[in-house]
Motif scaffolding. Structure first.
Motif, PDB file in Angstrom:
ATOM      1  N   TYR A 446      14.510   6.938  15.942  1.00 36.52           N
ATOM      2  CA  TYR A 446      15.371   6.832  17.120  1.00 36.52           C
ATOM      3  C   TYR A 446      14.505   7.029  18.364  1.00 36.52           C
ATOM      4  O   TYR A 446      13.340   7.421  18.280  1.00 36.52           O
ATOM      5  CB  TYR A 446      16.498   7.866  17.060  1.00 36.52           C
ATOM      6  CG  TYR A 446      16.035   9.288  16.873  1.00 36.52           C
ATOM      7  CD1 TYR A 446      15.728  10.104  17.962  1.00 36.52           C
ATOM      8  CD2 TYR A 446      15.908   9.818  15.589  1.00 36.52           C
ATOM      9  CE1 TYR A 446      15.291  11.396  17.776  1.00 36.52           C
ATOM     10  CE2 TYR A 446      15.477  11.121  15.399  1.00 36.52           C
ATOM     11  CZ  TYR A 446      15.177  11.903  16.500  1.00 36.52           C
ATOM     12  OH  TYR A 446      14.735  13.188  16.310  1.00 36.52           O
ATOM     13  N   THR A 450      12.535   3.696  17.432  1.00 41.18           N
ATOM     14  CA  THR A 450      13.659   2.980  16.829  1.00 41.18           C
ATOM     15  C   THR A 450      13.196   1.877  15.879  1.00 41.18           C
ATOM     16  O   THR A 450      13.838   1.596  14.865  1.00 41.18           O
ATOM     17  CB  THR A 450      14.548   2.371  17.933  1.00 41.18           C
ATOM     18  OG1 THR A 450      14.990   3.413  18.792  1.00 41.18           O
ATOM     19  CG2 THR A 450      15.751   1.660  17.329  1.00 41.18           C
ATOM     20  N   THR A 500      21.113   3.392   8.882  1.00 38.96           N
ATOM     21  CA  THR A 500      19.703   3.702   9.144  1.00 38.96           C
ATOM     22  C   THR A 500      18.952   4.083   7.877  1.00 38.96           C
ATOM     23  O   THR A 500      17.730   4.249   7.906  1.00 38.96           O
ATOM     24  CB  THR A 500      19.592   4.862  10.152  1.00 38.96           C
ATOM     25  OG1 THR A 500      20.217   6.032   9.593  1.00 38.96           O
ATOM     26  CG2 THR A 500      20.251   4.507  11.471  1.00 38.96           C
TER      27      THR A 500
END
Length: 574
Positions: A446, A450, A500
């Motif tokens: 993140y 990312t 994710t």
């Protein structure tokens, strides 16, 4: 010829069987049922591999190629395939569902027609061989077409196992131990005889066909073979020098070099070098090859050593520099000048047609010193035999001051045991032992990370089932450059994604340091690492080098004996 459908049915039964004894019995029945020509193939297939570990052949199918083949065979899009992966969490189930959902406009698949002939086990293997041979321009298209052919010829029950074999992850719970016991049961050969033959050949398929055709006597006759690498003998950690001497008594002491393990095969003028992963690295190390030809005075030999890169001050260079040499395929000569290597040889397993692994270390040492001449970039490692802890501490201090990892403490009467980790070889290092663990998953980062996989799920190995058991996650010790490189590597190993979270095919090994091992109910292994951090990516190691669950249990026990707080029973993330 045996149909692949029969193999698939056997796999489904094995997969649904909870007990290892029952699984062993079913694998034994399968091995007895197939033809002699198919037996080595099936032996490897049931272990989730296509080629023996020592072979340079590899399937080389990543997620992108597999998804593209499924898309072409089913009429679905690659995005649809990825969606199915997220739903099922398994490439085998995804393949079955994808072909069941094929579009009405898609060409009729012979695999789903009653009159279609069964595809044989051997035909599947031949297609995997063709995939393995595909290289250069157009290789990706060739691989996709061969997989598409297999999917189009297979029944719904078969496609799942073909897809799993393509990524060499069969997921039926069969490891080396079960196959070893199955061969012994199927062909009436003692388990110990099968295990020893596998140690010497590193090829369970060869062991199985030898057992079938010649029984125990023929299996006993299997031995080392030049240019077929064997697994390397491994060492356990010694908590203290005093405890090591208490276990061994008089011991052979050697430096533990900060380098890369290399297995050397000399066959006349031919020299082959193998990494710890048993990959042929001869072309990357012409300087080592030249030294072996010049200074090893034997017609044939198999040697064990450590390749080391030294800087201008005589200190070991970073391990990543050594890996640059091992990985190099182009501009090899210029890289060799930039990063010269030397080889420290410490053992010999074969000499002039005779296997030596059963000879005691002290005898092997004599033969090693008799055939290897020390030169500019090659030397027989210095060894001191003693039972004096003070003398050993002096050698230990010398090794550390020279920039190396510590010392090896070996039983002078021990044989060479390929692939075994035991108390005959102990290692003493100044810090708590690191762990070599398989990367089985990741999460996208993140913020500014990312686009990188920023956290990695780690696992130890359960030899009984062949499964990898989670022990925690590591997210520290990485530079942005390293994360970028790792993300590129792992992109070809993605099995499935959900949000994710990413599931990865176990292939890459991380060496991880940690503060302590703790009990955990959150991980399937039952253990978790406290404050893990990456030490290095061990490109030189294979899945056979991954720490076992038994090793973690032993390290946890040693912690308690040394008085380290074992920690909470709820440590670790979900």
């Amino acid at each position: 010829m045996t149909s692949f459908r029969e193999f698939s049915q056997a796999c489904r039964m094995i997969e649904a069987t909870p007990g290892s004894l029952e699984m062993t019995s079913q694998v034994a029945e399968l091995l007895k049922r197939v033809s002699p020509e198919e037996l080595p193939i099936v032996t490897h297939f049931v272990m989730g591999e296509v080629f023996p570990a020592w072979s340079s052949q590899e399937v080389g199918v990543g997620a992108g190629i597999l998804y593209a083949a499924l898309a072409k065979s089913s009429g679905l899009s690659v995005n649809d395939i990825e969606g199915l992966i997220r739903d099922t969490g398994d490439i085998g189930e995804t393949a079955v569902k994808a072909l069941a959902k094929r579009s009405k406009g898609q060409a009729t698949f012979s695999s789903f027609m009653e009159e279609a002939p069964d595809i044989s086990i051997h035909e599947v293997f031949e297609r995997f061989q063709a995939i393995s041979r595909s290289s250069g321009k157009g290789s990706q298209t060739s691989k996709i077409k061969n997989l598409q052919y297999l999917f189009n010829c297979a029944t719904p029950d078969e496609v799942g196992y073909i897809a799993r074999l393509a990524v060499e992850d069969l997921r039926i719970g069969v490891g080396e131990g079960i196959v070893r016991d199955a061969i012994a049961s199927a062909f009436n050969v003692p388990v110990a005889t099968v295990e020893r033959a596998f140690m010497l050949t590193n090829d369970m398929g060869l062991v199985s066909i030898t057992a079938r055709e010649g029984g125990a006597e023929s299996v006993e006759g299997l031995g080392l073979q030049l240019n077929r690498p064997i697994r390397m003998m491994l060492a356990q950690i010694a908590p203290t020098i005093e405890s090591a001497i208490a276990d061994i008594g008089e011991a052979a002491i050697e430096w533990k070099f900060d380098g890369a393990r290399v297995q050397i095969h000399k066959d006349g003028e031919r020299v082959s070098l193998y990494s710890r992963k048993l990959e042929d690295i001869s072309g990357s190390l012409p300087d080592i090859t030249a030294s072996i030809r010049k200074y090893v005075h034997a017609d044939s030999a198999i040697l064990d050593g450590e390749a080391v890169a030294m800087d201008e001050r005589g200190r070991p260079r970073a391990f990543q520099d050594i890996l640059r040499r091992l990985r190099r395929k182009h501009e090899v000569d210029s890289t060799a000048k930039e990063i010269p290597l030397s080889i420290n040889i410490f053992d010999i397993m074969y000499l002039n047609g005779k296997g030596l692994i059963d000879a005691p270390l002290v005898k092997r040492r004599e033969m090693l010193e008799g055939c290897v001449e020390n030169g500019d970039s090659i030397r027989v490692d210095r060894q001191v035999v003693t039972s004096d802890p003070e003398e050993i501490n002096v050698i230990y201090t010398e090794a550390l001051r020279a920039g190396h990892e510590g010392i090896m403490i070996k039983n002078p009467q021990s044989p060479y045991s390929p692939g075994k980790r035991g108390k005959n070889w102990l290692k003493k290092k100044p810090v708590m032992e690191t762990l070599d663990l398989a990367v089985i998953g990741a999460e996208w980062g993140y913020g500014r990370r990312t686009s990188f996989m920023g956290s990695y799920a780690l696992a130890c190995h359960d030899p009984k089932t062949g499964r990898f058991l989670p022990v925690g996650k590591v997210a520290t010790g990485f530079s942005d450059e390293q994360l970028s490189e790792l993300t590129a590597i792992f992109s070809d190993l993605i099995v499935m994604q959900s949000g994710t979270k990413i599931e990865l095919k176990p292939q890459v090994i991380f060496e991880v340091a940690f503060e302590e091992i703790q009990k955990s109910t959150n991980y399937e292994s039952g253990y978790a690492l406290r404050f893990p951090r990456l030490v290095s990516v061990r490109d030189d190691k294979s899945l056979e080098d991954v720490e076992t669950i038994g090793r973690l249990e032993e390290m946890y026990r040693l912690q308690r004996e040394r008085g380290i707080n074992p920690g909470s029973a709820e440590v670790g993330g979900k």
